[in-house]
Design an enzyme around this catalytic site. Structure first.
Site, PDB file in Angstrom:
ATOM      1  N   SER A 245       0.902  -1.015  -0.079  1.00 21.93           N
ATOM      2  CA  SER A 245       0.111   0.151   0.048  1.00 21.93           C
ATOM      3  C   SER A 245       0.867   1.147  -0.043  1.00 21.93           C
ATOM      4  CB  SER A 245      -0.902   0.104   1.223  1.00 21.93           C
ATOM      5  OG  SER A 245      -0.154   0.400   2.469  1.00 21.93           O
ATOM      6  N   LYS A 246       0.030   2.591  -0.092  1.00 19.08           N
ATOM      7  CA  LYS A 246       1.057   3.611   0.006  1.00 19.08           C
ATOM      8  C   LYS A 246       1.997   3.889   0.978  1.00 19.08           C
ATOM      9  CE  LYS A 246       0.659   6.783  -2.052  1.00 19.08           C
ATOM     10  NZ  LYS A 246       1.335   6.773  -3.351  1.00 19.08           N
ATOM     11  N   ARG A 247       1.749   3.251   2.007  1.00 17.05           N
ATOM     12  CA  ARG A 247       2.752   3.638   3.118  1.00 17.05           C
ATOM     13  C   ARG A 247       4.014   2.959   2.986  1.00 17.05           C
ATOM     14  NH1 ARG A 247       2.807  -0.733   6.809  1.00 17.05           N
ATOM     15  NH2 ARG A 247       1.199  -2.133   6.155  1.00 17.05           N
ATOM     16  N   GLY A 249       5.673   3.009  -0.232  1.00 13.63           N
ATOM     17  CA  GLY A 249       6.096   3.721  -1.119  1.00 13.63           C
ATOM     18  C   GLY A 249       5.198   3.783  -2.095  1.00 13.63           C
ATOM     19  N   GLU A 255       3.463   6.669 -10.949  1.00 13.33           N
ATOM     20  CA  GLU A 255       4.021   7.416  -9.632  1.00 13.33           C
ATOM     21  C   GLU A 255       5.675   6.833  -9.558  1.00 13.33           C
ATOM     22  OE1 GLU A 255       3.217   7.122  -4.978  1.00 13.33           O
ATOM     23  OE2 GLU A 255       1.985   5.880  -6.201  1.00 13.33           O
TER      24      GLU A 255
END
Ligand code: GLU
Length: 465
Positions: A245-247, A249, A255
Site C-alpha cells: 500500500s501507499k505507506r 512507497g 508514480e
C-alpha cells in the site's frame, strides 16, 4: 511445454476503477511475455462493466502506464461494457438449455434467508427455491435475475499452472447470478463470455482471483466451452509482508515514473519479482521473452524491495541513451532554452554515472540552468576563501585563450597547480564551487566544457569578485 499447433492467447483485463498498480503491471507483463514467448497474442480488455466505479480517466492512466512500460497489446482494446448484449444473449442460451434459471426471490426474502443463516450461525449459501419451482408460479411484480444452475454434487477442480490442483466441493458454491434483473451481466459471467469469445487460452492473473476460477469454470462447463488454463500468481507485498500500500512507497506505475524510475528497470524488477531463471538478474526484454515461462513463477508472495529496484535503475541509467536522458531531465527541470539543453546533453555522460534515479539525475543537472548571480551552499561558500578568489581570477585569465577542450583545460589547470604548489584537487574544488554553487559535479574539465567558455568564465569571475 505447450502444443505448438495451438495459438497462445493471453489478455490483461484491468478494471478502470483506480490506478495501474504495480501488481497489475506485473500481471500484464507476465501475460505479455508468455504470449510473446510462444509467438501468440496478447489482448487488452478494459473491464468497465461497473459503470459507477469505472472512469475514463482511470482507463487513460492504465493505457498510459502500459505504453510507458512498453507492454503493447495486439488488436483493438476491448471494452467490456460494449459487450453487454452478448453477455445477455449467452445467459438466455443457458436459460434455454436448462443451465440457468430465473429466480424471483424478492430483496425482502433474500434478507430473511440471510438473517436466518446468521441466526443459525451457518455460512449463507443461497439455494434458491426457484431452482426447482415452476416458473408459472412466478410473482408478476418481481423482475427476476438469472442464476447459474450450478452442480450440487461432486467438486470443481482447477488445474492451476502456478498453484497446482485446487478443488472445492460444489455444495460450497451457490447459484450465482449471471444476469441481473436490469439485464446487465455480473462480472463473473462477463469475464467468461469475453475470454471465450476472445479465444483466450491462458488466464494469468493475481491469486486474489483464484476462487473466482471455480465459479468461472462452472460457467464454461455449463456452456460446453473449453476452459482456458489458469495461472494465478501471488500478489506483491511490502517488505513487512503486509499487502502493498501507499505507506510502503510508490504503488502506481506512473508514480514510479515520477520518482525517476526507467520503464525497463521497473519491468526487469517486476519480472524478477515472482519469477526466476537461475540467478539471472538483469534481463533485457528480448531475453525475458526468450526465457519466460510459467514454471518459473513461484508460489510465495513476493516482497517489494525499493532498494533493489533503485540499484537496478542505476544500472539501466548508465546504459540508457544520452539524448533520451537529456530529454527527460530537461522536461523535469522545465528547461526550454536550447543553450541550456546543450549543456545538459554535453555533461550527461558524467552526470549519469552518479545518479540512481531520474530525479537524482535532474537534481544533479540543476546547476547548469542557473543564472548569475546565484547563491552558494555552505560548503561551497567555505571554499571561496580570499586566497581561492585570487586563484580563480588567475584561472579565468588562463582559460580565456586556447582551445576550450577537456585536454587543454586539464593541462592548463595542472599548470596552475604546479606553478602554485597546489594539488589539482585544490585548484578544482574552488572552480567547482564557482561553477555549481555546490561541491559536487562530474570531473571539472567536463563541467567547464559543458558550460561553455563564456558561461564558465562568467561564473568563475563572479565567484572571484
Ligand atoms: N478485472 C479484474 C481486475 O482488475 C481482472 C479479472 C481477470 O483477470 O480475470 O482485478
Amino acid at each position: 511445454m505447450l502444443r505448438m499447433d495451438m495459438t497462445i492467447r493471453t489478455r490483461f483485463a484491468p478494471s478502470p476503477t483506480g490506478l495501474l498498480h504495480i501488481g497489475g503491471a506485473r500481471t500484464a507483463l507476465f501475460n505479455y511475455l508468455f504470449s510473446r514467448h510462444y509467438g501468440g497474442e496478447f489482448l487488452l480488455r478494459v473491464e468497465d462493466t461497473d459503470r459507477e466505479r469505472s472512469t475514463d480517466a482511470a482507463t487513460q492512466v492504465i493505457l498510459e502506464g502500459l505504453e510507458w512500460l512498453g507492454i503493447r497489446h495486439d488488436g483493438q482494446t476491448v471494452f467490456q461494457s460494449s459487450r453487454q448484449s452478448r453477455h445477455a444473449e449467452v445467459a438466455w442460451q443457458m436459460l434455454e438449455a436448462g443451465h440457468a434459471y430465473r429466480c424471483y426471490l424478492s430483496p425482502a426474502e433474500l434478507t430473511a434467508m440471510r438473517e436466518q443463516a446468521a441466526a443459525e450461525k451457518r455460512p449463507f449459501r443461497l439455494v434458491s427455491p426457484w431452482r426447482d419451482r415452476d416458473p408459472a408460479d412466478a410473482p408478476s411484480d418481481v423482475k427476476p435475475v438469472i442464476r447459474l444452475r450450478a452442480p450440487r454434487e461432486g467438486e470443481t477442480v482447477v488445474e492451476d499452472l502456478v498453484q497446482g490442483t485446487v478443488r472445492v466441493a460444489n455444495v460450497e458454491l451457490d447459484d450465482m447470478i449471471i444476469l441481473r434483473s436490469d439485464g446487465t451481466p455480473t462480472y463473473q459471467h462477463a469475464v467468461v463470455v469475453d475470454d471465450h469469445d476472445m479465444a483466450i487460452t491462458h488466464v494469468i492473473r493475481g491469486d486474489d482471483h483464484l476462487t473466482n476460477a471455480f465459479r468461472q469454470s462452472q460457467v464454461y462447463q455449463a456452456n460446453g466451452w473449453d476452459i482456458p488454463r489458469f495461472a494465478h500468481i501471488p500478489l506483491i507485498h511490502g517488505a513487512d509482508g503486509a499487502k502493498l500500500s501507499k505507506r510502503h512507497g510508490a504503488v502506481s506505475v506512473l508514480e514510479f515514473r515520477e520518482q525517476g524510475f526507467l520503464p525497463e528497470a521497473l519491468c526487469n524488477y517486476l519480472l524478477r519479482l515472482g519469477w526466476g531463471h537461475g540467478d539471472a538478474e538483469i534481463l533485457s526484454r528480448d531475453e525475458a521473452i526468450a526465457l519466460f515461462d510459467l514454471d518459473g513463477v513461484g508460489r510465495a508472495a513476493s516482497r517489494m524491495d525499493y532498494a533493489k529496484l533503485t540499484n537496478l535503475n542505476a544500472h539501466y541509467l548508465r546504459q540508457a541513451d544520452n539524448d533520451r536522458l537529456t530529454a527527460d531531465v530537461v522536461a523535469r527541470l522545465g528547461v526550454t532554452d536550447p543553450a541550456v539543453i546543450a549543456r545538459v546533453r554535453a555533461l550527461m555522460p558524467g552526470l549519469r554515472e552518479r545518479a540512481r534515479t531520474m530525479v537524482e539525475l535532474a537534481a544533479s543537472a540543476t546547476f547548469l540552468t542557473r543564472v548569475l548571480p546565484f547563491d552558494f551552499d555552505m560548503k561551497a561558500a567555505a571554499l571561496l576563501t580570499p586566497e581561492a578568489k585570487v586563484m580563480l581570477a588567475e584561472v579565468a585569465t588562463t582559460l580565456e585563450s586556447g582551445p576550450f577542450t577537456s585536454e587543454a583545460i586539464d593541462a592548463a589547470l595542472r599548470g596552475i597547480a604546479e606553478a602554485s604548489g597546489r594539488k589539482l584537487g585544490q585548484v578544482a574544488q574552488p572552480i567547482r564551487a564557482a561553477l555549481t554553487g555546490t561541491t559536487t559535479s562530474p570531473p571539472i574539465d567536463a563541467t567547464l566544457v559543458a558550460l561553455g567558455r563564456d558561461e564558465a568564465l562568467a561564473r568563475i569571475r563572479a565567484a572571484a569578485a
